[in-house]
Write a protein that holds these residues in place. Structure first.
Motif, PDB file in Angstrom:
ATOM      1  N   GLU A 175     -13.024   9.381  -4.527  1.00 41.49           N
ATOM      2  CA  GLU A 175     -11.677   9.122  -5.036  1.00 41.49           C
ATOM      3  C   GLU A 175     -11.708   7.868  -5.906  1.00 41.49           C
ATOM      4  O   GLU A 175     -12.376   6.885  -5.566  1.00 41.49           O
TER       5      GLU A 175
ATOM      6  N   HIS B 185      -7.525   3.245 -12.783  1.00 40.81           N
ATOM      7  CA  HIS B 185      -8.233   3.903 -11.680  1.00 40.81           C
ATOM      8  C   HIS B 185      -9.722   3.765 -11.962  1.00 40.81           C
ATOM      9  O   HIS B 185     -10.163   3.992 -13.092  1.00 40.81           O
TER      10      HIS B 185
ATOM     11  N   ALA C 102      -3.839   4.904 -16.517  1.00 38.12           N
ATOM     12  CA  ALA C 102      -2.592   5.672 -16.448  1.00 38.12           C
ATOM     13  C   ALA C 102      -1.517   4.915 -17.209  1.00 38.12           C
ATOM     14  O   ALA C 102      -1.303   3.726 -16.964  1.00 38.12           O
TER      15      ALA C 102
ATOM     16  N   LEU D 171      -5.248  13.464 -13.426  1.00 37.12           N
ATOM     17  CA  LEU D 171      -6.121  12.306 -13.210  1.00 37.12           C
ATOM     18  C   LEU D 171      -7.577  12.748 -13.021  1.00 37.12           C
ATOM     19  O   LEU D 171      -8.495  12.151 -13.594  1.00 37.12           O
TER      20      LEU D 171
ATOM     21  N   LEU E 152     -10.203   4.467  -7.155  1.00 39.75           N
ATOM     22  CA  LEU E 152      -9.337   3.461  -6.572  1.00 39.75           C
ATOM     23  C   LEU E 152      -8.268   3.045  -7.575  1.00 39.75           C
ATOM     24  O   LEU E 152      -8.462   3.135  -8.787  1.00 39.75           O
ATOM     25  N   TRP E 153      -7.143   2.561  -7.076  1.00 35.50           N
ATOM     26  CA  TRP E 153      -6.020   2.122  -7.904  1.00 35.50           C
ATOM     27  C   TRP E 153      -6.102   0.619  -8.098  1.00 35.50           C
ATOM     28  O   TRP E 153      -6.313  -0.136  -7.152  1.00 35.50           O
TER      29      TRP E 153
ATOM     30  N   ARG F 257       3.585  10.666 -18.244  1.00 37.05           N
ATOM     31  CA  ARG F 257       2.426   9.921 -17.732  1.00 37.05           C
ATOM     32  C   ARG F 257       1.166  10.608 -18.249  1.00 37.05           C
ATOM     33  O   ARG F 257       0.991  11.804 -18.093  1.00 37.05           O
TER      34      ARG F 257
ATOM     35  N   ALA G 258      -1.380   1.694 -14.331  1.00 42.48           N
ATOM     36  CA  ALA G 258      -2.481   1.395 -13.410  1.00 42.48           C
ATOM     37  C   ALA G 258      -3.804   1.698 -14.091  1.00 42.48           C
ATOM     38  O   ALA G 258      -3.862   2.388 -15.109  1.00 42.48           O
TER      39      ALA G 258
ATOM     40  N   TYR H  35      -2.222  14.396  -9.979  1.00 42.06           N
ATOM     41  CA  TYR H  35      -3.549  14.182  -9.401  1.00 42.06           C
ATOM     42  C   TYR H  35      -4.579  15.067 -10.116  1.00 42.06           C
ATOM     43  O   TYR H  35      -5.690  14.630 -10.410  1.00 42.06           O
TER      44      TYR H  35
ATOM     45  N   GLU I  69       3.304  15.494  -7.905  1.00 44.23           N
ATOM     46  CA  GLU I  69       2.228  14.600  -7.477  1.00 44.23           C
ATOM     47  C   GLU I  69       0.874  15.315  -7.496  1.00 44.23           C
ATOM     48  O   GLU I  69      -0.130  14.731  -7.906  1.00 44.23           O
TER      49      GLU I  69
ATOM     50  N   TYR J  66      -3.243  10.136 -18.696  1.00 40.57           N
ATOM     51  CA  TYR J  66      -4.425   9.519 -18.099  1.00 40.57           C
ATOM     52  C   TYR J  66      -5.519   9.469 -19.158  1.00 40.57           C
ATOM     53  O   TYR J  66      -5.986  10.505 -19.615  1.00 40.57           O
TER      54      TYR J  66
END
Length: 168
Positions: free
Chosen positions: A154, A116, A77, A52, A156-157, A2, A114, A49, A45, A4
């Motif tokens: 933060e 973000h 992502a 990201l 958003l997704w 993954r 996704a 993060y 995770e 970003y």
């Protein structure tokens, strides 16, 4: 793996129109051995993060370089083959390059996991952070405080199918 990919809204619009993030090489952020060592965690995770957030900081830099772009950080992502995402051998192990990878092949936008993006309530802080980034890079603590204020928001997704609504 993954990864970003940091963008701006105009960059996302261009990717949406073209159907791909670009032919490569693209700069992205991922859970690399250097990121694992720097972040000191085994929780995937938490590490994702952190990657990201590194991409969000890179998106802020893109905004600082494009005063016409709407002031929202954008990160896409996407999963790519491990062989297609390699750490930059010229990047060294500077703090700024931790987690940074180069994606060597094309990245089809439809395969993204996704998008973000900042919410509308982050725009003022992101604008101030983009404006203060140059001074923060020169060691101005007050400017760094302003830049850090953007990080309080933060991302958003959004699903890939929601890109047209994001582009508004």
């Amino acid at each position: 793996m993954r990864v970003y990919v940091p963008l701006t809204l105009p960059g996302l619009a261009q990717a949406h129109k073209a159907g791909e993030l670009g032919a490569g090489p693209l700069t992205a952020y991922a859970v690399t051995p250097a990121l694992r060592e720097w972040y000191v965690s085994d929780d995937i995770e938490e590490l994702e993060y952190a990657a990201l957030n590194r991409a969000a900081a890179a998106s802020l830099r893109l905004l600082a370089g494009d005063p016409e772009a709407p002031r929202r950080r954008i990160v896409v992502a996407v999963d790519v083959a491990d062989k297609d995402a390699v750490p930059d051998p010229d990047g060294g192990l500077t703090v700024a390059s931790i987690g940074e990878v180069r994606i060597t092949g094309p990245v089809v936008l439809a395969k993204a996991a996704a998008v973000h993006a900042d919410a509308g309530d982050a725009v003022a802080d992101v604008t101030a952070a983009a404006d203060a980034l140059g001074a923060a890079d020169k060691g101005d603590d007050d400017a760094q405080f302003v830049v850090d204020g953007a990080e309080d928001h933060e991302l958003l997704w959004f699903g890939v199918q929601e890109i047209p609504a994001l582009l508004g």
